[in-house]
Design a protein around this motif. Sequence first.
Motif, PDB file in Angstrom:
ATOM      1  N   PHE A   1       8.777  19.244  20.706  1.00 18.19           N
ATOM      2  CA  PHE A   1       7.957  18.348  19.900  1.00 18.19           C
ATOM      3  C   PHE A   1       6.592  18.969  19.613  1.00 18.19           C
ATOM      4  N   ILE A   2       5.954  19.482  20.647  1.00 18.31           N
ATOM      5  CA  ILE A   2       4.639  20.108  20.485  1.00 18.31           C
ATOM      6  C   ILE A   2       4.720  21.277  19.504  1.00 18.31           C
ATOM      7  N   ASP A   3       5.701  22.143  19.683  1.00 17.63           N
ATOM      8  CA  ASP A   3       5.827  23.326  18.826  1.00 17.63           C
ATOM      9  C   ASP A   3       6.089  22.974  17.365  1.00 17.63           C
ATOM     10  N   ASN A   4       6.823  21.898  17.121  1.00 16.72           N
ATOM     11  CA  ASN A   4       7.203  21.538  15.755  1.00 16.72           C
ATOM     12  C   ASN A   4       6.240  20.594  15.046  1.00 16.72           C
ATOM     13  N   PHE A   5       5.538  19.744  15.797  1.00 18.52           N
ATOM     14  CA  PHE A   5       4.783  18.675  15.142  1.00 18.52           C
ATOM     15  C   PHE A   5       3.303  18.591  15.493  1.00 18.52           C
ATOM     16  N   LEU A   6       2.836  19.398  16.437  1.00 17.15           N
ATOM     17  CA  LEU A   6       1.443  19.295  16.849  1.00 17.15           C
ATOM     18  C   LEU A   6       0.711  20.619  16.717  1.00 17.15           C
ATOM     19  N   TYR A   7      -0.606  20.536  16.703  1.00 19.88           N
ATOM     20  CA  TYR A   7      -1.439  21.726  16.791  1.00 19.88           C
ATOM     21  C   TYR A   7      -2.660  21.390  17.636  1.00 19.88           C
ATOM     22  N   LYS A   8      -3.224  22.421  18.247  1.00 21.34           N
ATOM     23  CA  LYS A   8      -4.356  22.259  19.155  1.00 21.34           C
ATOM     24  C   LYS A   8      -5.658  22.114  18.379  1.00 21.34           C
ATOM     25  N   VAL A   9      -6.482  21.170  18.832  1.00 19.68           N
ATOM     26  CA  VAL A   9      -7.840  20.993  18.330  1.00 19.68           C
ATOM     27  C   VAL A   9      -8.708  20.925  19.578  1.00 19.68           C
TER      28      VAL A   9
ATOM     29  N   CYS B   1       0.842  -1.205   0.000  1.00 15.44           N
ATOM     30  CA  CYS B   1       0.000   0.000   0.000  1.00 15.44           C
ATOM     31  C   CYS B   1       0.873   1.249   0.000  1.00 15.44           C
ATOM     32  N   GLU B   2       0.348   2.303  -0.538  1.00 12.61           N
ATOM     33  CA  GLU B   2       1.054   3.587  -0.501  1.00 12.61           C
ATOM     34  C   GLU B   2       0.537   4.429   0.657  1.00 12.61           C
ATOM     35  N   ALA B   3       0.390   3.807   1.789  1.00 10.22           N
ATOM     36  CA  ALA B   3       0.024   4.450   3.048  1.00 10.22           C
ATOM     37  C   ALA B   3      -1.242   5.302   2.961  1.00 10.22           C
ATOM     38  N   LYS B   4      -2.282   4.720   2.415  1.00  5.93           N
ATOM     39  CA  LYS B   4      -3.534   5.467   2.318  1.00  5.93           C
ATOM     40  C   LYS B   4      -4.087   5.855   3.683  1.00  5.93           C
ATOM     41  N   CYS B   5      -3.710   5.128   4.724  1.00  8.74           N
ATOM     42  CA  CYS B   5      -4.176   5.490   6.070  1.00  8.74           C
ATOM     43  C   CYS B   5      -3.374   6.662   6.638  1.00  8.74           C
ATOM     44  N   CYS B   6      -2.254   6.985   6.017  1.00 11.21           N
ATOM     45  CA  CYS B   6      -1.387   8.090   6.473  1.00 11.21           C
ATOM     46  C   CYS B   6      -1.461   9.289   5.529  1.00 11.21           C
ATOM     47  N   THR B   7      -2.154   9.112   4.420  1.00 11.27           N
ATOM     48  CA  THR B   7      -2.231  10.146   3.388  1.00 11.27           C
ATOM     49  C   THR B   7      -3.670  10.277   2.907  1.00 11.27           C
ATOM     50  N   GLY B   8      -3.914  11.312   2.132  1.00 16.76           N
ATOM     51  CA  GLY B   8      -5.248  11.484   1.542  1.00 16.76           C
ATOM     52  C   GLY B   8      -5.915  12.736   2.058  1.00 16.76           C
ATOM     53  N   ASP B   9      -7.180  12.592   2.453  1.00 21.39           N
ATOM     54  CA  ASP B   9      -7.922  13.730   2.980  1.00 21.39           C
ATOM     55  C   ASP B   9      -7.306  14.186   4.295  1.00 21.39           C
ATOM     56  N   SER B  10      -7.460  15.454   4.581  1.00 17.26           N
ATOM     57  CA  SER B  10      -6.990  15.986   5.856  1.00 17.26           C
ATOM     58  C   SER B  10      -7.826  15.395   6.982  1.00 17.26           C
ATOM     59  N   GLY B  11      -7.196  15.194   8.122  1.00 18.61           N
ATOM     60  CA  GLY B  11      -7.906  14.650   9.272  1.00 18.61           C
ATOM     61  C   GLY B  11      -7.115  14.900  10.531  1.00 18.61           C
ATOM     62  N   TYR B  12      -7.595  14.369  11.615  1.00 17.31           N
ATOM     63  CA  TYR B  12      -6.917  14.546  12.892  1.00 17.31           C
ATOM     64  C   TYR B  12      -6.200  13.261  13.283  1.00 17.31           C
ATOM     65  N   ILE B  13      -4.987  13.402  13.796  1.00 17.53           N
ATOM     66  CA  ILE B  13      -4.208  12.294  14.324  1.00 17.53           C
ATOM     67  C   ILE B  13      -3.933  12.667  15.783  1.00 17.53           C
ATOM     68  N   TYR B  14      -4.882  12.313  16.641  1.00 17.19           N
ATOM     69  CA  TYR B  14      -4.810  12.737  18.033  1.00 17.19           C
ATOM     70  C   TYR B  14      -3.716  12.000  18.803  1.00 17.19           C
ATOM     71  N   VAL B  15      -3.085  12.719  19.722  1.00 15.29           N
ATOM     72  CA  VAL B  15      -2.063  12.134  20.583  1.00 15.29           C
ATOM     73  C   VAL B  15      -2.362  12.490  22.037  1.00 15.29           C
ATOM     74  N   SER B  16      -2.192  11.517  22.894  1.00 15.61           N
ATOM     75  CA  SER B  16      -2.397  11.726  24.330  1.00 15.61           C
ATOM     76  C   SER B  16      -1.128  12.304  24.944  1.00 15.61           C
ATOM     77  N   SER B  17      -1.217  12.703  26.187  1.00 15.77           N
ATOM     78  CA  SER B  17      -0.032  13.248  26.865  1.00 15.77           C
ATOM     79  C   SER B  17       1.060  12.189  26.991  1.00 15.77           C
ATOM     80  N   ASP B  18       0.698  10.941  27.240  1.00 16.18           N
ATOM     81  CA  ASP B  18       1.702   9.866  27.290  1.00 16.18           C
ATOM     82  C   ASP B  18       2.355   9.659  25.930  1.00 16.18           C
ATOM     83  N   GLU B  19       1.560   9.725  24.883  1.00 19.50           N
ATOM     84  CA  GLU B  19       2.107   9.564  23.531  1.00 19.50           C
ATOM     85  C   GLU B  19       3.037  10.720  23.175  1.00 19.50           C
ATOM     86  N   ILE B  20       2.663  11.915  23.584  1.00 16.90           N
ATOM     87  CA  ILE B  20       3.529  13.079  23.357  1.00 16.90           C
ATOM     88  C   ILE B  20       4.878  12.852  24.027  1.00 16.90           C
ATOM     89  N   GLU B  21       4.835  12.398  25.265  1.00 13.64           N
ATOM     90  CA  GLU B  21       6.070  12.132  26.008  1.00 13.64           C
ATOM     91  C   GLU B  21       6.914  11.062  25.307  1.00 13.64           C
TER      92      GLU B  21
END
Length: 126
Positions: free
Chosen positions: A55-63, A22-42
């Motif tokens: 990490f937060i400043d470079n790779f995440l945004y608030k929703v 697969c060409e990573a259709k689950c990682c590409t395509g329409d825009s969506g949210y990829i939520y991360v928990s505080s443990d995952e952020i750590e």
Amino acid sequence: MSDLITKEGFSYKFDPKACALCEAKCCTGDSGYIYVSSDEIENIAKYLKMNEREFIDNFLYKVGFKYSIKERKVGESYECAFYSKKHNICTIYDVRPNQCITFPFWEHFKENVEELKKECIGVVDV
């Protein structure tokens, strides 16, 4: 076919070997949210050898009250900031968010199997 993954309550199975084709259709395509928990952020920050703020400043945004991983716009499509098209891999695979780990067994797809099949070639009818 014994390597197929099943999950109770879902009417399909998943063949993880299909990911290599697969060409990573689950990682590409329409825009969506990829939520991360505080443990995952750590965990991801540690994996990337960054402090959490960097990490937060470079790779995440608030929703709302949550954080989501940023995406890159590629032509008319989007891709997760951690997807490497060149290598067709997730660059944080070992610490990827639970949302990614549980795909394709999301509640939404219980009633939308045909939609899922368009996105994931690894989905097999029971």
